[in-house]
Design a protein around this motif. Structure first.
Motif, PDB file in Angstrom:
ATOM      1  N   THR A 688       0.836  -1.210   0.000  1.00  0.00           N
ATOM      2  CA  THR A 688       0.000   0.000   0.000  1.00  0.00           C
ATOM      3  C   THR A 688       0.873   1.263   0.000  1.00  0.00           C
ATOM      4  O   THR A 688       0.546   2.260  -0.641  1.00  0.00           O
ATOM      5  N   ILE A 691       2.586   1.163  -3.632  1.00  0.00           N
ATOM      6  CA  ILE A 691       1.615   1.168  -4.744  1.00  0.00           C
ATOM      7  C   ILE A 691       0.294   1.690  -4.177  1.00  0.00           C
ATOM      8  O   ILE A 691      -0.580   0.910  -3.777  1.00  0.00           O
ATOM      9  N   PRO A 692       0.157   3.010  -4.058  1.00  0.00           N
ATOM     10  CA  PRO A 692      -1.044   3.579  -3.432  1.00  0.00           C
ATOM     11  C   PRO A 692      -2.307   3.180  -4.192  1.00  0.00           C
ATOM     12  O   PRO A 692      -2.267   2.966  -5.403  1.00  0.00           O
ATOM     13  N   ARG A 694      -5.612   3.249  -6.302  1.00  0.00           N
ATOM     14  CA  ARG A 694      -6.056   4.069  -7.431  1.00  0.00           C
ATOM     15  C   ARG A 694      -4.920   4.883  -8.084  1.00  0.00           C
ATOM     16  O   ARG A 694      -5.166   5.919  -8.686  1.00  0.00           O
ATOM     17  N   ALA A 695      -3.667   4.446  -7.901  1.00  0.00           N
ATOM     18  CA  ALA A 695      -2.549   5.139  -8.571  1.00  0.00           C
ATOM     19  C   ALA A 695      -2.303   4.483  -9.935  1.00  0.00           C
ATOM     20  O   ALA A 695      -2.550   3.284 -10.107  1.00  0.00           O
ATOM     21  N   TYR A 696      -1.815   5.272 -10.889  1.00  0.00           N
ATOM     22  CA  TYR A 696      -1.478   4.725 -12.209  1.00  0.00           C
ATOM     23  C   TYR A 696      -0.176   3.935 -12.105  1.00  0.00           C
ATOM     24  O   TYR A 696       0.657   4.176 -11.228  1.00  0.00           O
ATOM     25  N   GLN A 699       3.090   5.548 -11.619  1.00  0.00           N
ATOM     26  CA  GLN A 699       3.303   6.192 -10.304  1.00  0.00           C
ATOM     27  C   GLN A 699       3.750   5.163  -9.248  1.00  0.00           C
ATOM     28  O   GLN A 699       4.021   5.532  -8.116  1.00  0.00           O
ATOM     29  N   TRP A 700       3.826   3.890  -9.644  1.00  0.00           N
ATOM     30  CA  TRP A 700       4.228   2.859  -8.692  1.00  0.00           C
ATOM     31  C   TRP A 700       5.731   2.945  -8.404  1.00  0.00           C
ATOM     32  O   TRP A 700       6.529   3.151  -9.312  1.00  0.00           O
ATOM     33  N   ASP A 701       6.088   2.746  -7.132  1.00  0.00           N
ATOM     34  CA  ASP A 701       7.516   2.728  -6.759  1.00  0.00           C
ATOM     35  C   ASP A 701       7.946   1.261  -6.621  1.00  0.00           C
ATOM     36  O   ASP A 701       8.135   0.744  -5.516  1.00  0.00           O
ATOM     37  N   ASP A 730      -2.119  -4.127  -8.485  1.00  0.00           N
ATOM     38  CA  ASP A 730      -1.496  -4.182  -7.144  1.00  0.00           C
ATOM     39  C   ASP A 730      -1.895  -5.455  -6.396  1.00  0.00           C
ATOM     40  O   ASP A 730      -1.114  -6.002  -5.625  1.00  0.00           O
TER      41      ASP A 730
END
Length: 907
Positions: A688, A691-692, A694-696, A699-701, A730
């Motif tokens: 979480t 990978i927040p 509703r993030a694209y 935008q994932w780390d 995710d």
């Protein structure tokens, strides 16, 4: 003419009278059973206990069995002790069984009364605790009343400090356990730091009777019980800052004796700043107002308090190179107890004794929250009515005044008030001389050791023989108190609360007999011993008749205490069991209570009345004014205790959650499910974070996530490649990570064996919870010390504390998940050879360190294990215990090169 309220009481009686009257029919039922129980043999009487237990298991209530159980105890007491409980003692026992406080006057036999409800409530087999204030009374009462329980086939245990664990566990398993309040609280805390169930001492909190309930639940409740471990040694700082405290004048320091606080004035601030800069302690350009100076300001404040608010021989004494605190309520030494927050170290620096390191809290509980654990709680004392509201509000305990066996024949005179302390003590010596001359025994109450010894010198000068009872002569207290009722005896006592020994007019025949038998070398159970007993009993009876003729015991108070209860306890020593007696208090306008609570107006008034040197004013108005001042202090102390409890209640909910979780873990055979839940939750948390929701995808780390997985689990996983796959979200990544870490865990279970891993999981869980809880307590302590400043921003400090403590607890639970998961991932079981090699290395390193320390300090005494600290009011500082042998900042004995706290001291 009677008022309406007085008339109503006269016709219908007070609520207390009606309560007592309602028990009379039960007392009559107990009395009616007496012939039946007298006819039983000793074996048949002992067989009553298994019979009661069987009936209880079959559903009969304790209330239904009460008359028979009380009749059994009365018969056992007659046979074992030669004492037959009076009807009023049965009434007292009834209210104790009902979970009330029985207020019984001194000499009414509270120790015997406790056996009645204790026996009844021990029938279910869950243990009944009798709580007293000191080790001497625990041992005495258990040995004395244990004979009653033994006659009924029940076992009795004793819990005191310093017992071996095996002995203590056996004591708690007994039907009835006598213990001190401190040791009960500490055992509860220790039990919740144990690693396994078989190490725990206590077996629940079923029923407790607290003797001297006002002393334990009121006076000592201002201070929490704390178990602590040592912090880094800062002796040099205390010694250095101690030099400056005597240089401060009255214009430098603002004292508040009511709150026992000391603060620097503007002039004091400038003076100290200059001196600290000159000595190189405060860097050039840094002021005491800078954040970097917080620690120095704190230690300067404690040094000022040590010098100005804590007096040697009043608040503490120096004994064997140690500062030993004096309990202001009982005048007893409190060995092992320490003031917290660096204050004890400041006093050690002031007196030039060895300074022991400060401690950090490992576990703590207040007396209020400890005693509220009991399913049923009751109490006994001679003085509880003045604090009835507090008992009801905090503990839900009602107070019932039990009538005396014989009417009270004591005369209580109005206070005599002098203008100066010197005139007062001259009056005291004169009054003692008159009483001594006519053979009337006198008990003189003082508020400090210093005043006891000063009065002793004045009596020596007046050639009046006397005995002194204070913390210095603690060991002989039973003998001194027991013989204080002999003809012409003069006894000076520093506070009489909780002494537990009655003053018998003419002397105590049992103590006189044991002393005479020992001196003459006569063994018990011999004809000579019986003859000696008869001779001494005759002497005591003859002496008692003379003392009664002289007016009974004369109690003389030299000062009013902060609490009316303490004064009433002193008064209550006279007029025992219907004996005659009289009480009188001598006061002066220089007494602490008069001085702090507005004696100026009284002084002016007495001046206008034209009082002569050595004259005293005696008027009911003065006594009433004193009682008003005392009730103000009592109200303030109640607020302190209530405030302490409000903050502790916040921690108490968290303490219960942590302790119950620990117990659940210890009771469980297999905790793998808990560990698995934590592992999965931790994976959820890190996914979480990186990978927040509703993030694209861009935008994932994923790199950051892969790094956390590597450092936490030691797994190199292609997280970035997974993320690049078509249609992966995710949830997919979360499932793949959980599968990978579960596979790692399964490998370890296979490699080391399921049984071994179950033991490891349990140990890691317990150690991680303990470490997290200790750190959490330190954080809460720090939060508690600064939260008061929120008041300046018009925010309620208590609400702020509740809110932040809750957030901190949530953080603690999150960090526990992470820590347990990481440690289980890093677990590697050492082989037998590796374990032996590591232990040998640790022993060698420890030996080398010891040799190095001895070489560096050939004459220094071996450092002692630091006892406890408490951050509390000096009136009842809490004892603490610590078991750390290696300093937290010393190198770890395993030879890793790391500090102990970062290596084997980490868990």
């Amino acid at each position: 003419m009677l008022g309406l309220g007085s008339l109503t009481k006269k016709v219908f009686g007070t609520p207390n009278d009606r309560k007592v009257k309602s028990v009379r029919p039960i007392v009559e039922r107990i009395n009616a059973l007496e012939p039946e129980f007298e006819a039983l043999s000793d074996d048949a009487l002992a067989a009553k206990t298994p019979e009661f237990r069987r009936r209880y298991e079959e559903g009969e209530s304790l209330d239904d069995m009460l008359p028979e159980a009380f009749a059994a105890v009365r018969e056992a007491a007659k046979r074992a002790l030669g004492l037959r409980p009076f009807d009023v003692q049965l009434i007292g026992g009834y209210f104790l069984h009902k979970g009330d406080i029985a207020e019984m006057k001194t000499g009414e036999g509270k120790t015997l009364v406790a056996t009645l409800p204790t026996y009844l409530n021990a029938i279910p087999g869950k243990g009944a605790h009798v709580v007293t204030v000191n080790d001497y009374l625990v041992r005495r009462d258990a040995a004395w009343m244990g004979r009653v329980f033994a006659a009924l086939g029940m076992t009795t245990g004793v819990v005191v400090p310093g017992q071996p664990d095996e002995e203590k566990r056996a004591a708690y398993k007994a039907d009835v356990t006598y213990a001190t309040n401190n040791e009960l609280g500490f055992d509860y805390l220790r039990d919740n730091m144990r690693a396994s169930l078989d190490q725990m001492a206590q077996r629940g909190h079923h029923f407790a009777i607290v003797d001297e309930v006002d002393s334990i639940l009121i006076d000592e409740a201002r201070t929490p019980l704390i178990i602590s471990g040592p912090l880094a040694d800062r002796s040099e700082l205390y010694i250095t800052l101690n030099k400056f405290a005597p240089e401060l004048t009255d214009e430098h320091v603002e004292l508040d004796e009511k709150q026992r606080s000391a603060t620097l004035t503007e002039e004091g601030n400038e003076f100290i700043e200059q001196r600290l800069t000159e000595e190189g302690i405060l860097p050039e350009g840094q002021s005491l107002y800078d954040p970097e100076s917080t620690s120095i300001v704190h230690h300067i404040t404690q040094a000022m308090r040590a010098h100005r608010l804590f007096q040697k021989d009043q608040h503490y004494i120096v004994r064997d190179g140690e500062i030993v605190l004096i309990d202001e309520f009982t005048g007893r030494m409190m060995a092992g107890r320490r003031l917290g927050d660096g204050l004890h170290q400041a006093i050690e620096a002031k007196e030039g004794v060895q300074i022991k390191p400060e401690n950090a809290t490992l576990a703590s509980v207040t007396f209020q929250n400890y005693f509220r654990l009991y399913g049923k709680l009751a109490g006994m004392t001679g003085t509880a009515m003045t604090e009835a509201d507090e008992f009801q509000e905090i503990y839900g305990l009602g107070v019932v005044e039990i009538p005396t066996n014989r009417p009270v024949a004591r005369e209580d005179h109005e206070d005599q008030v002098y203008r100066t302390a010197r005139e007062k003590f001259d009056g005291v010596v004169k009054a003692i001389g008159i009483a001594h001359e006519k053979g009337q025994p006198t008990l003189v109450g003082t508020t400090s050791i210093e005043k006891s010894e000063m009065l002793s010198q004045m009596l020596n000068a007046a050639k009046i023989p006397h005995k002194v009872l204070n913390a210095r002569f603690h060991e002989q207290e039973a003998q001194i108190v027991a013989q204080a009722g002999r003809i012409g005896a003069v006894t000076i006592a520093t506070n009489m609360a909780g002494r537990g020994t009655d003053i018998q007019l003419g002397g105590n025949p049992d103590i006189a007999l044991s002393e005479a038998a020992e001196a003459q070398g006569i063994a018990p159970d011999t004809p000579e011993y019986t003859a000696l007993r008869e001779q001494i009993e005759a002497q005591v009876a003859e002496e008692k008749a003379k003392v009664l003729e002289a007016g009974g015991l004369f109690v003389l108070g030299t000062e009013r205490h902060e609490s009316r209860r303490i004064d009433n306890q002193l008064r209550g020593r006279s007029g025992r069991q219907g004996d005659p007696g009289r009480t009188l208090f001598f006061l002066s306008l220089e007494d602490d209570l008069m001085r702090i609570f507005g004696s100026d107006r009284l002084d002016k008034m007495l001046g206008k009345l034209g009082m002569q040197e050595g004259e005293a004013i005696i008027h009911p108005w003065v006594s009433k004014a004193m009682e008003r001042a005392q009730s103000k202090v009592e109200a303030r102390n109640f607020d302190i205790r209530k405030n302490l409890l409000k903050y502790d209640d916040v921690m108490n909910d968290q303490r219960k959650a942590i302790f119950s979780q620990r117990l659940e873990i210890m009771e469980a055979q297999d905790v793998s499910e808990i560990v698995e839940d934590m592992r999965h939750q931790y994976v959820e948390d890190i996914v979480t974070t990186h990978i927040p929701p509703r993030a694209y995808a861009d935008q994932w780390d994923t790199d950051g996530l892969a790094e956390v997985v590597r450092t936490s689990f030691g797994l190199q996983l292609p997280v970035a490649e997974w993320a690049a796959e078509e249609g992966v979200d995710d949830e997919d990544i979360r499932e793949r990570l959980i599968a990978a870490v579960d596979a790692q865990s399964a490998e370890k279970h296979e490699a080391y064996g399921a049984d071994t891993m179950r033991g490891v999981e349990k140990q890691v869980l317990l150690q991680t919870i303990d470490k997290g809880w200790r750190d959490h307590l330190v954080t809460l302590d720090q939060l508690r010390s600064v939260i008061g400043f929120r008041g300046y921003a018009q925010r309620d400090p208590l609400n702020e504390y509740k809110s932040e403590a809750f957030q901190l607890f949530e953080s603690l639970l999150e960090s526990l998940r992470a820590d347990v998961t990481k440690q289980m991932a890093a677990v590697r079981i050492l082989s037998q050879e590796e374990q032996e090699a590591m232990m040998a290395q640790m022993r060698a390193q420890a030996e080398a360190q010891r040799a190095q320390a001895e070489a560096a300090q050939p004459t220094a005494p071996a450092p002692e294990t630091a006892p406890a600290q408490s951050d509390a009011e000096p009136s009842g500082p809490a004892p603490v215990v610590t078991s750390d042998k290696i300093g937290r900042n010393e190198p770890c004995p395993c030879g890793s090169g790391k500090k102990y706290k970062h290596c084997h001291g980490k868990l």
